[in-house]
Motif scaffolding. Structure first.
Motif, short mmCIF file in Angstrom:
data_model
loop_
_atom_site.label_atom_id
_atom_site.label_comp_id
_atom_site.label_asym_id
_atom_site.label_seq_id
_atom_site.Cartn_x
_atom_site.Cartn_y
_atom_site.Cartn_z
N TYR A 104 0.88 -1.16 0.00
CA TYR A 104 0.00 0.00 0.00
C TYR A 104 0.92 1.22 0.00
O TYR A 104 1.64 1.44 0.98
CB TYR A 104 -0.88 0.04 1.25
CG TYR A 104 -1.68 -1.23 1.52
CD1 TYR A 104 -2.97 -1.38 1.06
CD2 TYR A 104 -1.13 -2.28 2.26
CE1 TYR A 104 -3.72 -2.53 1.33
CE2 TYR A 104 -1.86 -3.43 2.53
CZ TYR A 104 -3.15 -3.55 2.07
OH TYR A 104 -3.88 -4.69 2.34
N HIS A 123 -13.86 -7.02 4.71
CA HIS A 123 -14.17 -8.29 4.04
C HIS A 123 -13.73 -9.43 4.96
O HIS A 123 -13.01 -9.21 5.92
CB HIS A 123 -13.41 -8.40 2.71
CG HIS A 123 -11.92 -8.51 2.92
ND1 HIS A 123 -11.12 -7.43 3.20
CD2 HIS A 123 -11.10 -9.59 2.95
CE1 HIS A 123 -9.89 -7.82 3.38
NE2 HIS A 123 -9.83 -9.15 3.24
N LEU A 140 -4.40 -2.28 10.26
CA LEU A 140 -5.33 -3.41 10.18
C LEU A 140 -6.35 -3.29 11.32
O LEU A 140 -5.99 -2.98 12.45
CB LEU A 140 -4.55 -4.72 10.31
CG LEU A 140 -5.37 -6.01 10.25
CD1 LEU A 140 -5.95 -6.22 8.84
CD2 LEU A 140 -4.52 -7.21 10.63
O1 LIG Z 1 -2.87 -5.81 4.39
C1 LIG Z 1 -3.41 -6.57 5.16
O2 LIG Z 1 -2.90 -6.84 6.22
C2 LIG Z 1 -4.74 -7.21 4.85
C3 LIG Z 1 -4.78 -7.94 3.57
C4 LIG Z 1 -6.06 -8.71 3.43
O3 LIG Z 1 -6.91 -8.69 4.27
C5 LIG Z 1 -6.29 -9.53 2.23
O4 LIG Z 1 -5.51 -9.43 1.27
O5 LIG Z 1 -7.27 -10.31 2.22
#
Ligand SMILES: O=C(O)CCC(=O)C(=O)O
Ligand SMILES: [Fe+2]
Length: 244
Positions: A104, A123, A140
């Motif tokens: 990110y 999600h 998170l």
């Molecule tokens: O970046 C994160 O820790 C979450 C990633 C995530 O939830 C996913 O890729 O399903």
């Protein structure tokens, strides 16, 4: 670094970290080349090629350790449910796992906090278990299983693996094990000074100039073999708790 590019330039596969490479294609003089190599390029890369190319085999991050950890966790869950220890793990023999490398980039905090753009929306994961490796960037959050829309920040803990239950295991355990709804947002430490929504958005006293730093995370998604019959596990249902 789990899949390093071998030293030298002949095996062109794998990961090269920042400052590891220098293109010197159009320079032939030895002194000029060594001078050029002193200032390494600010770049990282991952190279892969044709799977049948025996001269240049691909170099992937090893996921065997993750599969072993998933198997151990499934064994523990089976024992906790009074099942045969291999009841769940033997359904993962094909190791149809998925590894996701996430980056990110740094982003204006005001945009993230106002929700005009997100990092990853709420999600749940779809498989049985997810192993999540995260850096120290935070952000998170998990949803309270008893109170939808109420999210709690999950502080990163160094050298730990975060484990999420996925939808398939929730279904399989007749909702005894709940899959966690989670999302990634601007970390709580990035609250804006004088946080308030101005006419043109949520900018804070600084005019929205703060940047939320980059986040790197690696989820490893495990799932059951496709021929597995998913029906409420023995012991997870009864008169009091009918099969869903
Ligand atoms: O970046 C994160 O820790 C979450 C990633 C995530 O939830 C996913 O890729 O399903
Ligand atoms: Fe997820």
């Amino acid at each position: 670094m789990l899949a390093p590019h071998p030293p030298g330039g002949s095996h062109r596969r794998g990961y090269s970290g920042l400052g590891k490479g220098k293109v010197s294609q159009n320079v032939f003089d030895k002194d000029a080349i060594s001078q050029l190599r002193k200032a390494l390029d600010v770049r990282e890369s991952f190279e892969s090629g044709n799977v049948n190319d025996e001269a240049q085999p691909n170099i992937w991050p090893p996921d065997e350790d993750c599969a072993i950890l998933v198997s151990k966790l499934l064994t523990s869950i089976a024992l906790a449910l009074n099942l045969d220890p291999a009841y769940l793990s033997h359904t993962h023999s094909q190791q149809l796992d998925q590894l996701r490398l996430l980056h990110y980039p740094p982003f204006p905090t005001s945009v993230l906090r106002w929700g005009e753009k997100g990092r990853i929306e709420a999600h749940s994961d779809f498989g049985t278990l997810t192993l999540l490796f995260q850096d120290d960037a935070a952000g998170l959050e998990v949803e309270d299983t008893n109170e939808p829309e109420r999210f709690t920040a999950v502080a990163p803990v160094k050298d730990t693996v975060l484990v999420n239950v996925g939808d398939l295991l929730m279904r399989w355990s007749n909702d005894l094990l709940r899959s966690t709804v989670h999302r990634v947002v601007a970390p709580p430490s990035d609250r804006l000074n004088g946080e308030a929504r101005g006419e043109d958005g949520w900018k804070g006293e600084s005019g929205g100039r703060e940047m939320t730093k980059a986040r790197y995370s690696i989820p490893f998604f495990a799932t059951a073999d496709p021929d597995t019959v998913i029906e409420a596990l023995p012991g997870t249902w009864g008169e009091e708790r009918p099969k869903r």
